[in-house]
Design a protein around this motif. Sequence first.
Motif, PDB file in Angstrom:
ATOM      1  N   TYR A   1       5.504   7.906 -11.972  1.00  7.78           N
ATOM      2  CA  TYR A   1       4.268   8.610 -12.327  1.00  7.78           C
ATOM      3  C   TYR A   1       4.534  10.110 -12.399  1.00  7.78           C
ATOM      4  O   TYR A   1       5.075  10.685 -11.465  1.00  7.78           O
ATOM      5  CB  TYR A   1       3.174   8.329 -11.279  1.00  7.78           C
ATOM      6  N   TRP A   2       4.117  10.690 -13.496  1.00  9.27           N
ATOM      7  CA  TRP A   2       4.395  12.098 -13.769  1.00  9.27           C
ATOM      8  C   TRP A   2       3.109  12.841 -14.110  1.00  9.27           C
ATOM      9  O   TRP A   2       2.217  12.307 -14.775  1.00  9.27           O
ATOM     10  CB  TRP A   2       5.345  12.232 -14.953  1.00  9.27           C
ATOM     11  N   GLY A   3       3.067  14.105 -13.693  1.00 10.30           N
ATOM     12  CA  GLY A   3       1.996  14.973 -14.131  1.00 10.30           C
ATOM     13  C   GLY A   3       2.331  15.615 -15.464  1.00 10.30           C
ATOM     14  O   GLY A   3       3.410  15.386 -16.022  1.00 10.30           O
ATOM     15  N   GLN A   4       1.433  16.434 -15.932  1.00  9.49           N
ATOM     16  CA  GLN A   4       1.612  17.074 -17.240  1.00  9.49           C
ATOM     17  C   GLN A   4       2.422  18.363 -17.145  1.00  9.49           C
ATOM     18  O   GLN A   4       2.833  18.921 -18.151  1.00  9.49           O
ATOM     19  CB  GLN A   4       0.243  17.380 -17.871  1.00  9.49           C
ATOM     20  N   GLY A   5       2.634  18.814 -15.931  1.00  4.68           N
ATOM     21  CA  GLY A   5       3.434  20.013 -15.715  1.00  4.68           C
ATOM     22  C   GLY A   5       2.596  21.274 -15.593  1.00  4.68           C
ATOM     23  O   GLY A   5       1.473  21.349 -16.101  1.00  4.68           O
ATOM     24  N   THR A   6       3.159  22.247 -14.911  1.00  5.15           N
ATOM     25  CA  THR A   6       2.519  23.557 -14.785  1.00  5.15           C
ATOM     26  C   THR A   6       3.572  24.627 -15.084  1.00  5.15           C
ATOM     27  O   THR A   6       4.702  24.554 -14.591  1.00  5.15           O
ATOM     28  CB  THR A   6       1.887  23.750 -13.397  1.00  5.15           C
ATOM     29  N   GLN A   7       3.205  25.582 -15.903  1.00  7.98           N
ATOM     30  CA  GLN A   7       4.152  26.599 -16.341  1.00  7.98           C
ATOM     31  C   GLN A   7       4.322  27.672 -15.272  1.00  7.98           C
ATOM     32  O   GLN A   7       3.346  28.236 -14.771  1.00  7.98           O
ATOM     33  CB  GLN A   7       3.669  27.244 -17.635  1.00  7.98           C
ATOM     34  N   VAL A   8       5.562  27.969 -14.973  1.00  5.28           N
ATOM     35  CA  VAL A   8       5.903  29.090 -14.099  1.00  5.28           C
ATOM     36  C   VAL A   8       6.739  30.068 -14.921  1.00  5.28           C
ATOM     37  O   VAL A   8       7.776  29.687 -15.469  1.00  5.28           O
ATOM     38  CB  VAL A   8       6.695  28.618 -12.863  1.00  5.28           C
ATOM     39  N   THR A   9       6.265  31.281 -15.013  1.00  2.00           N
ATOM     40  CA  THR A   9       6.973  32.317 -15.749  1.00  2.00           C
ATOM     41  C   THR A   9       7.202  33.495 -14.817  1.00  2.00           C
ATOM     42  O   THR A   9       6.265  34.023 -14.223  1.00  2.00           O
ATOM     43  CB  THR A   9       6.179  32.774 -16.979  1.00  2.00           C
ATOM     44  N   VAL A  10       8.470  33.869 -14.686  1.00  2.00           N
ATOM     45  CA  VAL A  10       8.841  34.993 -13.834  1.00  2.00           C
ATOM     46  C   VAL A  10       9.392  36.098 -14.728  1.00  2.00           C
ATOM     47  O   VAL A  10      10.444  35.934 -15.342  1.00  2.00           O
ATOM     48  CB  VAL A  10       9.868  34.583 -12.771  1.00  2.00           C
ATOM     49  N   SER A  11       8.670  37.175 -14.794  1.00  2.00           N
ATOM     50  CA  SER A  11       9.052  38.249 -15.712  1.00  2.00           C
ATOM     51  C   SER A  11       8.470  39.566 -15.233  1.00  2.00           C
ATOM     52  O   SER A  11       7.366  39.616 -14.690  1.00  2.00           O
ATOM     53  CB  SER A  11       8.548  37.935 -17.123  1.00  2.00           C
ATOM     54  N   SER A  12       9.229  40.620 -15.474  1.00  2.00           N
ATOM     55  CA  SER A  12       8.737  41.962 -15.156  1.00  2.00           C
ATOM     56  C   SER A  12       8.042  42.588 -16.359  1.00  2.00           C
ATOM     57  O   SER A  12       7.528  43.703 -16.272  1.00  2.00           O
ATOM     58  CB  SER A  12       9.886  42.840 -14.678  1.00  2.00           C
TER      59      SER A  12
END
Length: 122
Positions: free
Chosen positions: A111-122
């Motif tokens: 079972y999988w979720g749809q995902g959540t975006q993580v963006t690390v940027s300055s």
Amino acid sequence: QVQVVESGGGLVQPGASLRLSCAASGFTLDRFVIGWFRQAPGKEREMVSRISISGSSTHYADWVKGRFTISRDSAKNAVYLQMNSLSPEDTAVYYCAAGPYYSDYVALYDYWGQGTQVTVSS
């Protein structure tokens, strides 16, 4: 209806922290091994961390290097991934998955979720 939902992603600066949450409906997360995976553009999906059904065992990818912590909250039917000291290399879509085996292999999670975006940027 069985559903896994991730939340908590976002845009942060290098060195910041995020806590990802994994919630489920239609089933109890406590009955499954829970894994956090991530997938960056152009790369394969990879294991970040996993937690055993009892919660007594946890595993992290080598590159985590002590920055992340996985945990369960049975009362809330949730699993969390606390991520500290984030770097641009951590930018990816993060997925929560549930399965019967304590494994790194994507295919062994049902079972999988749809995902959540993580963006690390300055």
